[in-house]
Motif scaffolding. Sequence first.
Motif, mmCIF file in Angstrom:
data_model
loop_
_atom_site.group_PDB
_atom_site.id
_atom_site.type_symbol
_atom_site.label_atom_id
_atom_site.label_comp_id
_atom_site.label_asym_id
_atom_site.label_seq_id
_atom_site.Cartn_x
_atom_site.Cartn_y
_atom_site.Cartn_z
ATOM 1 N N ARG A 34 47.750 51.811 53.107
ATOM 2 C CA ARG A 34 46.369 50.985 53.114
ATOM 3 C C ARG A 34 46.805 49.581 52.721
ATOM 4 N NH1 ARG A 34 42.075 53.586 49.233
ATOM 5 N NH2 ARG A 34 41.278 51.381 49.613
ATOM 6 N N LEU A 35 47.507 49.130 51.745
ATOM 7 C CA LEU A 35 48.160 47.953 51.161
ATOM 8 C C LEU A 35 48.965 47.021 52.369
ATOM 9 C CD1 LEU A 35 49.006 48.818 47.664
ATOM 10 C CD2 LEU A 35 46.957 47.337 48.408
ATOM 11 N N THR A 36 50.016 47.988 53.042
ATOM 12 C CA THR A 36 50.583 47.319 53.920
ATOM 13 C C THR A 36 49.914 46.876 55.204
ATOM 14 O OG1 THR A 36 51.584 49.216 54.568
ATOM 15 C CG2 THR A 36 52.852 48.108 52.965
ATOM 16 N N ARG A 37 48.938 47.679 55.495
ATOM 17 C CA ARG A 37 48.171 47.386 56.735
ATOM 18 C C ARG A 37 47.173 46.196 56.581
ATOM 19 N NH1 ARG A 37 47.164 53.014 56.867
ATOM 20 N NH2 ARG A 37 45.242 52.844 56.047
ATOM 21 N N ARG A 38 46.829 45.953 55.348
ATOM 22 C CA ARG A 38 46.232 44.757 54.874
ATOM 23 C C ARG A 38 46.793 43.608 55.386
ATOM 24 N NH1 ARG A 38 40.683 44.048 54.124
ATOM 25 N NH2 ARG A 38 40.767 43.144 52.279
ATOM 26 N N SER A 39 48.074 43.542 55.208
ATOM 27 C CA SER A 39 48.966 42.447 55.573
ATOM 28 C C SER A 39 48.924 41.949 57.094
ATOM 29 C CB SER A 39 50.422 42.499 55.409
ATOM 30 O OG SER A 39 50.906 43.563 55.785
ATOM 31 N N VAL B 193 43.181 39.184 49.349
ATOM 32 C CA VAL B 193 42.265 40.208 49.721
ATOM 33 C C VAL B 193 42.420 41.241 48.813
ATOM 34 C CG1 VAL B 193 42.441 39.113 52.085
ATOM 35 C CG2 VAL B 193 43.952 41.025 51.240
ATOM 36 N N LEU B 194 41.396 42.016 48.946
ATOM 37 C CA LEU B 194 41.249 43.370 47.955
ATOM 38 C C LEU B 194 41.460 44.523 48.769
ATOM 39 C CD1 LEU B 194 38.137 42.297 46.026
ATOM 40 C CD2 LEU B 194 40.547 41.788 45.313
ATOM 41 N N GLU B 195 42.038 45.306 48.342
ATOM 42 C CA GLU B 195 42.240 46.857 48.899
ATOM 43 C C GLU B 195 42.005 47.921 47.877
ATOM 44 O OE1 GLU B 195 42.177 49.405 51.211
ATOM 45 O OE2 GLU B 195 42.426 47.675 52.275
ATOM 46 N N GLY B 196 40.923 48.495 47.690
ATOM 47 C CA GLY B 196 40.740 49.365 46.756
ATOM 48 C C GLY B 196 40.702 48.393 45.458
ATOM 49 N N SER B 197 41.481 49.103 44.321
ATOM 50 C CA SER B 197 41.655 48.249 42.967
ATOM 51 C C SER B 197 42.700 47.103 42.962
ATOM 52 C CB SER B 197 41.777 49.204 41.837
ATOM 53 O OG SER B 197 40.879 50.518 41.880
ATOM 54 N N TYR B 198 43.257 47.035 44.103
ATOM 55 C CA TYR B 198 44.447 45.996 44.206
ATOM 56 C C TYR B 198 43.917 44.705 44.902
ATOM 57 C CZ TYR B 198 46.948 50.071 42.645
ATOM 58 O OH TYR B 198 47.438 51.110 41.995
ATOM 59 N N ARG B 199 44.586 43.518 44.260
ATOM 60 C CA ARG B 199 44.719 42.125 44.806
ATOM 61 C C ARG B 199 46.015 42.000 45.401
ATOM 62 N NH1 ARG B 199 43.003 38.889 39.717
ATOM 63 N NH2 ARG B 199 42.478 37.225 41.347
ATOM 64 N N ILE B 200 45.926 41.517 46.867
ATOM 65 C CA ILE B 200 46.852 41.186 47.438
ATOM 66 C C ILE B 200 46.955 39.514 47.592
ATOM 67 C CG2 ILE B 200 48.205 41.212 49.650
ATOM 68 C CD1 ILE B 200 46.594 44.066 50.061
ATOM 69 N N ILE B 201 47.834 39.218 46.647
ATOM 70 C CA ILE B 201 47.863 37.549 46.613
ATOM 71 C C ILE B 201 48.804 37.176 47.660
ATOM 72 C CG2 ILE B 201 48.430 35.580 45.062
ATOM 73 C CD1 ILE B 201 46.208 37.671 43.968
ATOM 74 N N TYR B 202 48.424 35.939 48.524
ATOM 75 C CA TYR B 202 49.216 35.597 49.537
ATOM 76 C C TYR B 202 49.307 34.291 49.581
ATOM 77 C CZ TYR B 202 45.157 35.751 52.632
ATOM 78 O OH TYR B 202 43.828 35.326 52.875
ATOM 79 N N GLY B 203 50.296 33.460 49.834
ATOM 80 C CA GLY B 203 50.198 31.955 50.418
ATOM 81 C C GLY B 203 50.304 31.709 51.757
ATOM 82 N N ILE B 204 49.401 30.647 52.288
ATOM 83 C CA ILE B 204 49.581 30.223 53.486
ATOM 84 C C ILE B 204 50.582 29.071 54.025
ATOM 85 C CG2 ILE B 204 48.178 29.563 55.566
ATOM 86 C CD1 ILE B 204 45.810 30.905 54.186
ATOM 87 N N ARG B 205 51.387 29.239 55.014
ATOM 88 C CA ARG B 205 52.084 28.163 55.073
ATOM 89 C C ARG B 205 51.935 27.724 56.785
ATOM 90 N NH1 ARG B 205 57.873 28.475 52.700
ATOM 91 N NH2 ARG B 205 57.630 29.379 50.872
ATOM 92 N N ILE C 197 48.601 43.148 42.830
ATOM 93 C CA ILE C 197 48.268 43.421 41.313
ATOM 94 C C ILE C 197 46.893 44.013 41.112
ATOM 95 C CG2 ILE C 197 47.465 41.868 39.018
ATOM 96 C CD1 ILE C 197 49.092 39.615 40.328
ATOM 97 N N HIS C 198 46.912 45.250 40.160
ATOM 98 C CA HIS C 198 45.847 45.893 39.927
ATOM 99 C C HIS C 198 44.931 44.919 39.381
ATOM 100 C CE1 HIS C 198 43.002 48.926 38.222
ATOM 101 N NE2 HIS C 198 43.684 49.802 39.051
ATOM 102 N N SER C 199 43.446 45.191 39.770
ATOM 103 C CA SER C 199 42.431 44.191 39.443
ATOM 104 C C SER C 199 42.331 44.037 37.905
ATOM 105 C CB SER C 199 41.181 44.526 39.937
ATOM 106 O OG SER C 199 40.675 45.972 39.883
ATOM 107 N N SER C 200 42.749 45.065 36.960
ATOM 108 C CA SER C 200 42.579 45.089 35.501
ATOM 109 C C SER C 200 43.592 44.105 35.024
ATOM 110 C CB SER C 200 42.473 46.539 35.040
ATOM 111 O OG SER C 200 43.794 47.061 35.258
ATOM 112 N N ARG C 201 44.671 43.489 35.805
ATOM 113 C CA ARG C 201 45.698 43.032 34.950
ATOM 114 C C ARG C 201 45.711 41.624 35.319
ATOM 115 N NH1 ARG C 201 51.325 45.280 36.239
ATOM 116 N NH2 ARG C 201 51.800 44.139 34.430
#
Length: 95
Positions: A34-39, A63-75, A85-89
């Motif tokens: 699920r996390l890799t598909r969000r990419s 973007v959020l996927e379940g309890s995880y935050r996928i942090i990315y930078g746009i170039r 990162i887990h949303s609780s961290r």
Amino acid sequence: MKVYWTDRAVNDLHAIHDYIARTSPEYAQRMIDRLTRRSEQIGVFPYSGRTVPEFEIEPVREVLEGSYRIIYGIRADRVDVLAIIHSSRQILLDE
């Protein structure tokens, strides 16, 4: 747009998998999938994620996927997945 995974983000994926796999190897693999598909989404629609509230810098998004935050930078020519990162961290991108 091409999506690149930083070493930090790949390490985060491995840590997430290992943690979840302690109780359910099958669920661990599904979560990684699920996390890799969000990419794929951020490669096609890089501005679909919101700016990261802790930074408020336009090209740093999440973007959020379940309890995880996928942090990315746009170039100009690509998207870099910086961390997962887990949303609780707390976010610590310079580790």
